[in-house]
Design an enzyme around this catalytic site. Structure first.
Site, PDB file in Angstrom:
ATOM      1  N   ASP A 167      -8.040  -3.898   8.327  1.00 17.70           N
ATOM      2  CA  ASP A 167      -8.827  -4.796   7.480  1.00 17.70           C
ATOM      3  C   ASP A 167      -9.610  -5.801   8.310  1.00 17.70           C
ATOM      4  OD1 ASP A 167      -8.501  -4.127   4.672  1.00 17.70           O
ATOM      5  OD2 ASP A 167      -6.391  -4.589   4.939  1.00 17.70           O
ATOM      6  N   HIS A 191       0.796  -1.226   0.000  1.00 15.60           N
ATOM      7  CA  HIS A 191       0.000   0.000   0.000  1.00 15.60           C
ATOM      8  C   HIS A 191       0.830   1.279   0.000  1.00 15.60           C
ATOM      9  CE1 HIS A 191      -3.736  -2.059   0.339  1.00 15.60           C
ATOM     10  NE2 HIS A 191      -3.501  -2.549   1.539  1.00 15.60           N
ATOM     11  N   GLU A 213      -6.036 -10.866   8.212  1.00 10.22           N
ATOM     12  CA  GLU A 213      -6.783  -9.614   8.098  1.00 10.22           C
ATOM     13  C   GLU A 213      -8.158  -9.788   7.470  1.00 10.22           C
ATOM     14  OE1 GLU A 213      -4.371  -6.954   5.738  1.00 10.22           O
ATOM     15  OE2 GLU A 213      -3.601  -8.597   4.502  1.00 10.22           O
TER      16      GLU A 213
END
Length: 259
Positions: free
Chosen positions: A177, A49, A151
């Site tokens: 998440d 990310h 997650e």
């Protein structure tokens, strides 16, 4: 007692020692080098990310290695063995594999971190991994850790068999998440707080029963200390981009507070 070194990271992780790391999202080797000298046990680089993609991974690992204190770790974008191999070829001491949901995905990730006959990783040749870790496959494998993320609801449901996969070194919780997977509208939603804490307890218990390390990403140092006290064996503190924004905002408020 000898001072821990980056080369000890994988074994310290497997021994379930308490380790504290930091998160890098920015493609800034100079900043990464500064952080790597502060005393963190590892510096995690976000290849999923963050704004740093594969061309920046090697520079980040070189920046971490330059201080000789922290171990360089890369979160790869997926469980793709080619991507995992690329990350390890930069000299990373561990990979963090996101969005794992099944034991089979764990097996694939573990195999990608190990050479034949126990895995599928290709010999790197004269690249940074050989320079840092050597050219004997079994010896290299002992110095590299495979960490998978928990997650999603599916990962939580399969946490016990996931933790039991041979060769897996650690599980790592992505609380944002996982919160959403448990019904939260956003990370920090109080309506899912109880479910999240229950899930974290289950993950810690499963990892401990399997004898593997268990980590979590934390918003700050105080949260990290609390999670270590709860049974997590390693914690990652916030990130460079978050702290950059927080520090700049605090100084701006201070400057504008003059009467």
């Amino acid at each position: 007692m000898s001072t821990p070194s980056p080369g000890d990271f994988a074994e310290r992780l497997r021994r379930r020692e308490r380790l504290v790391g930091y998160w890098i999202a920015c493609d800034n080797p100079v900043g990464t080098e500064r952080i790597a000298g502060l005393g963190y046990d590892y510096v995690g680089v976000d290849g999923q990310h963050g704004v740093m993609h594969q061309p920046g991974w090697q520079s980040a690992m070189m920046a971490v290695d330059a201080r000789g204190i922290a171990a360089g770790v890369i979160r790869v974008p997926s469980a793709d063995p080619v991507v995992i191999g690329t990350a390890l070829d930069t000299g990373a001491r561990a990979v963090i594999v996101p969005m794992i949901e099944t034991p089979e995905q764990v097996r694939t990730s573990v195999a990608a971190c190990r050479h034949w006959p126990v895995g599928t990783r290709s010999l790197s040749g004269p690249v940074r991994a050989e320079l840092r870790l050597g050219d004997v496959p079994a010896r290299v494998d002992r110095q590299v850790a495979c960490i998978v993320m928990v997650e999603t609801a599916a990962a939580l449901e399969s946490i016990e068999p996931i933790c039991s996969i041979e060769g897996l070194d650690a599980v790592y919780v992505g609380p944002a998440d996982l919160s959403v997977a448990l019904g939260a509208s956003h990370f920090g939603d109080p309506s899912a707080a109880e479910a999240l804490e229950s899930a974290l307890g289950r993950i810690v218990t499963a990892a401990e029963a399997a004898g593997i390390a268990c980590g979590i990403h934390c918003l700050d140092g105080d949260s990290a200390a609390r999670r270590l006290a709860e049974g997590f064996t390693f914690v990652t503190v916030s990130s460079d981009i978050t702290h950059l924004q927080q520090a700049a905002a605090a100084h701006l408020r201070a400057a504008r507070s003059a009467g």
